[in-house]
Design a protein around this motif. Structure first.
Motif, PDB file in Angstrom:
ATOM      1  N   GLU A 379       0.990  -1.345   0.035  1.00  0.00           N
ATOM      2  CA  GLU A 379      -0.006  -0.042  -0.046  1.00  0.00           C
ATOM      3  C   GLU A 379       0.894   1.207   0.089  1.00  0.00           C
ATOM      4  O   GLU A 379       1.595   1.297   0.850  1.00  0.00           O
ATOM      5  N   TRP A 380       0.751   2.195  -1.110  1.00  0.00           N
ATOM      6  CA  TRP A 380       1.645   3.294  -1.143  1.00  0.00           C
ATOM      7  C   TRP A 380       0.582   4.513  -0.948  1.00  0.00           C
ATOM      8  O   TRP A 380      -0.343   4.518  -1.887  1.00  0.00           O
ATOM      9  N   LEU A 381       1.101   5.481  -0.187  1.00  0.00           N
ATOM     10  CA  LEU A 381       0.472   6.737  -0.214  1.00  0.00           C
ATOM     11  C   LEU A 381       1.381   7.963  -0.490  1.00  0.00           C
ATOM     12  O   LEU A 381       2.740   7.718  -0.358  1.00  0.00           O
ATOM     13  N   PRO A 382       0.941   8.970  -1.360  1.00  0.00           N
ATOM     14  CA  PRO A 382       1.575   9.866  -2.018  1.00  0.00           C
ATOM     15  C   PRO A 382       1.806  10.998  -0.947  1.00  0.00           C
ATOM     16  O   PRO A 382       1.217  11.468  -0.239  1.00  0.00           O
ATOM     17  N   TYR A 383       3.042  11.643  -1.292  1.00  0.00           N
ATOM     18  CA  TYR A 383       3.508  12.899  -0.549  1.00  0.00           C
ATOM     19  C   TYR A 383       3.092  14.052  -1.469  1.00  0.00           C
ATOM     20  O   TYR A 383       2.912  13.758  -2.852  1.00  0.00           O
ATOM     21  N   GLU A 384       2.471  15.017  -0.968  1.00  0.00           N
ATOM     22  CA  GLU A 384       2.028  16.121  -1.756  1.00  0.00           C
ATOM     23  C   GLU A 384       2.761  17.342  -1.428  1.00  0.00           C
ATOM     24  O   GLU A 384       3.162  17.750  -0.425  1.00  0.00           O
ATOM     25  N   LEU A 385       3.155  17.995  -2.652  1.00  0.00           N
ATOM     26  CA  LEU A 385       4.138  19.270  -2.695  1.00  0.00           C
ATOM     27  C   LEU A 385       3.217  20.394  -2.603  1.00  0.00           C
ATOM     28  O   LEU A 385       2.056  20.204  -3.125  1.00  0.00           O
ATOM     29  N   PRO A 386       3.613  21.592  -2.148  1.00  0.00           N
ATOM     30  CA  PRO A 386       2.351  22.686  -1.954  1.00  0.00           C
ATOM     31  C   PRO A 386       2.084  23.277  -3.427  1.00  0.00           C
ATOM     32  O   PRO A 386       0.678  23.287  -3.258  1.00  0.00           O
ATOM     33  N   HIS A 387       2.692  22.985  -4.347  1.00  0.00           N
ATOM     34  CA  HIS A 387       2.158  23.882  -5.384  1.00  0.00           C
ATOM     35  C   HIS A 387       2.249  23.309  -6.892  1.00  0.00           C
ATOM     36  O   HIS A 387       1.789  23.528  -7.863  1.00  0.00           O
ATOM     37  N   LYS A 388       2.882  22.178  -6.797  1.00  0.00           N
ATOM     38  CA  LYS A 388       3.204  21.410  -8.035  1.00  0.00           C
ATOM     39  C   LYS A 388       2.091  20.293  -8.169  1.00  0.00           C
ATOM     40  O   LYS A 388       1.506  20.136  -7.191  1.00  0.00           O
ATOM     41  N   PRO A 389       1.803  19.777  -9.612  1.00  0.00           N
ATOM     42  CA  PRO A 389       0.523  19.008  -9.673  1.00  0.00           C
ATOM     43  C   PRO A 389       1.094  17.756  -8.992  1.00  0.00           C
ATOM     44  O   PRO A 389       2.172  17.049  -9.155  1.00  0.00           O
ATOM     45  N   GLY A 390      -0.244  17.018  -8.312  1.00  0.00           N
ATOM     46  CA  GLY A 390      -0.167  15.951  -7.658  1.00  0.00           C
ATOM     47  C   GLY A 390      -1.323  15.260  -7.856  1.00  0.00           C
ATOM     48  O   GLY A 390      -1.735  14.667  -8.823  1.00  0.00           O
TER      49      GLY A 390
END
Length: 492
Positions: A379-390
């Protein structure tokens, strides 16, 4: 007489005077420095601090080990004298204080010199995170502004006429910035610029698009081609009008400023647009500003500036150096004279006489790096950057004039190989360790209690959705997986 022109009738008071323009330009420059220093102060701990991705102290040690005692001349920075850990806080604080003093008009040349030295020191320490053209543009603008500002210690310099040579140097900078940006698009040989289709790709492939960019991207291709043709008109012939008679110069400055507003609406290019507009402000004389503001121009007072005898040879050197420098852009493969390279070895490291040219080759695809963590490898969970697309449903936002430098650098990394960007492996290691300074640069950490056992980086190709997709699933983006940028890895 200032307000009479003989048989030709009255001439507006303040025509071809630039005291108010210089006053406004220096205040805008102070505001830009305030933004730049405050923005970087918020970020540098996770980027180049002792526990950051590329610690500045190690970088200076490596440069000294390679270059020896001459390292300071190749990488000029006050950090050689005071270190690169806590002193980075001092540089940012000093930059903010000097910005405020410059805005108040206190000792402008002193403030400008200190701002230039502090920002140059941060650029040297920042490595890839401070390698952008607007960082070089801010350094060059600040350096040239030292010759423009009056030598006064009190805030009573608003009505002082700047030296003509200093003003022309800043006009020349604006000309080079715009003209070379257009020229490199043609001399690069990129077919999408030459067939005017570059803007078909630009809005979705640029580093940090805005919400408005999504809507502009939906316009038909003939509009994109026409927009590209207008862009070339503004970047190539219009800059020559900066040196034309007054009415044409004003028209050129307003066209360039309007162009910068449009760029601001569709892309987050930090303080670049504001800095270019500040240079345009200096092209509009006091009579123009008086008419806009509906008030009479203030009388010009006298004040000391840098003496002519050092300013004249400096101006001549800058003009000759940058002409030769720019010729390499216009005629690729041209052998430059040895005298130029001798001068370049001295002035180049100070990053204050630069070549310009954004988007010489248009990126026609948008690879994005998505970082994910897992505790079990399934099970993989994504990190999110403040302003780049994700997240596909997250709306592209407005962040300029602030620059999220990690977001920006990840855009560049996705266009290259992992071997060309070893700092991405450092980012993965810090996420596995849960380094607070690095985690602070993220918008979402899916492992708030403890770092994950595994991390991986997947490269996707992102595209804007169309209007039908937006209505159907409320997504701004769609994506297709490409490959592993970093395969699943752990600290072990």
């Amino acid at each position: 007489m200032d307000n009479l022109d003989g048989a030709n009738g009255p001439v507006p008071v303040g025509r071809d005077r630039f005291a108010f323009a210089a006053w406004l330009f220096l205040r805008l420059l102070a505001l830009i420095h305030l933004i730049a220093f405050a923005s970087y102060w918020m970020q540098f701990a996770g980027l180049i601090g002792p526990h950051g991705l590329l610690p500045a102290t190690r970088y200076f040690e490596a440069v000294h080990a390679q270059l020896g005692n001459g390292a300071w001349s190749q990488l000029p920075s006050l950090c050689w004298l005071f270190g690169a850990d806590r002193f980075l806080h001092v540089l940012c604080a000093a930059g903010i204080v000097c910005s405020l003093l410059l805005f108040a008009g206190v000792a402008p040349p002193v403030c400008l010199t200190l701002l230039w030295a502090c920002y140059l020191s941060l650029v040297a320490a920042g490595q890839i995170f401070f390698s952008f053209q607007w960082d070089a543009l801010l350094l060059e603008t600040t350096f040239l502004a030292i010759f423009l500002a009056p030598w006064a210690m009190t805030p009573l310099w608003r009505r002082v006429e700047p030296p003509r040579a200093a003003r022309w140097l800043l006009w020349w900078l604006l000309f080079r910035l715009m003209f070379l940006s257009g020229a490199v698009k043609l001399t690069s040989g990129d077919p999408v610029w030459r067939n005017l289709t570059a803007l078909v790709f630009h809005y979705e492939t640029q580093p940090l698009p805005t919400t408005f960019a999504w809507y502009v991207h939906q316009l038909p291709q003939w509009v994109q081609r026409a927009s590209c043709a207008i862009m070339f008109l503004i970047e190539l012939p219009v800059p020559f009008l900066l040196f034309a008679p007054r009415a044409l110069r004003h028209a050129a400055a307003l066209l360039i400023a309007g162009f910068m507003v449009l760029i601001f609406l569709t892309g987050n290019y930090t303080f670049f647009n504001l800095l270019t507009i500040a240079l345009c402000v200096l092209c509009l004389d006091d009579a123009w500003w008086a008419r806009l503001l509906r008030r009479a121009p203030a009388a010009v007072t006298s004040a000391r500036h840098i003496p002519r005898w050092p300013l004249a040879p400096v101006a001549v050197f800058i003009a000759l150096f940058t002409v030769v420098q720019g010729s390499a852009t216009l005629r690729r493969g041209t052998a430059l004279p040895s005298a130029y390279w001798a001068a370049e070895r001295v002035v180049g490291p100070f990053r204050s006489l630069n070549n310009y040219g954004l988007f010489a080759v248009m990126t026609t695809t948008r690879p994005e790096l998505i970082i994910e963590g897992s505790n079990d490898g399934r099970e993989w969970l994504p990190y999110e950057l403040p302003h780049k697309p994700g997240d596909l449903a997250r709306r592209p936002d407005f962040v300029a004039p602030f620059q999220p430098r990690l977001d920006w650098q990840l855009w560049f990394a996705a266009l290259e190989t992992p071997d060309q960007n070893p700092w991405v492996f450092s980012l993965c290691a810090h996420l596995l360790r849960g380094t607070p300074e690095v985690l602070a640069r993220l918008a979402r950490n899916p492992f708030p209690d403890a770092p994950p056992r595994f991390v991986r980086v997947i490269r996707y190709e992102y595209h804007f959705t169309d209007a039908a997709e937006r209505v159907r699933n409320d997504h701004w983006w769609r994506r297709t997986p490409l490959d592993y940028y970093v395969e699943p890895t752990s600290l072990r």
